[in-house]
Design a protein around this motif. Sequence first.
Motif, PDB file in Angstrom:
ATOM      1  N   SER A  44       0.999  -0.808   0.108  1.00  0.00           N
ATOM      2  CA  SER A  44      -0.456  -0.488  -0.312  1.00  0.00           C
ATOM      3  C   SER A  44       0.894   1.122  -0.513  1.00  0.00           C
ATOM      4  N   GLY A  45       0.798   2.151  -0.580  1.00  0.00           N
ATOM      5  CA  GLY A  45       0.830   3.215  -0.978  1.00  0.00           C
ATOM      6  C   GLY A  45       1.282   4.227  -2.248  1.00  0.00           C
ATOM      7  N   VAL A  64      -2.619   5.337  -5.973  1.00  0.00           N
ATOM      8  CA  VAL A  64      -2.814   5.302  -4.375  1.00  0.00           C
ATOM      9  C   VAL A  64      -3.583   3.622  -3.982  1.00  0.00           C
ATOM     10  N   SER A  66      -4.262   0.525  -1.709  1.00  0.00           N
ATOM     11  CA  SER A  66      -4.680   0.615  -0.547  1.00  0.00           C
ATOM     12  C   SER A  66      -5.020  -1.269  -0.016  1.00  0.00           C
ATOM     13  N   LYS A  67      -4.731  -1.650   0.430  1.00  0.00           N
ATOM     14  CA  LYS A  67      -4.521  -3.565   0.942  1.00  0.00           C
ATOM     15  C   LYS A  67      -5.176  -3.376   1.855  1.00  0.00           C
TER      16      LYS A  67
END
Length: 67
Positions: A44-45, A64, A66-67
Amino acid sequence: MTIEVGGLDIYGAQVEMVNAVGQVVNTIPANANRLFMDLGDLPSGIYLVRIVKGDQVVKSSRLVISK
């Protein structure tokens, strides 16, 4: 991830995924206006997706994960 680019001639360019500290974490050759990049291994990042042709950045966009 599928990247679709319209209105740009990106044949012969490179698509780069750059992390928040500026490291290129994935690169694929651009040989069509629709490309697939596997992001399964990335944490994630916030990333920057750049299309680079020669020594010029043709297009860039923030992504972006996101997990």
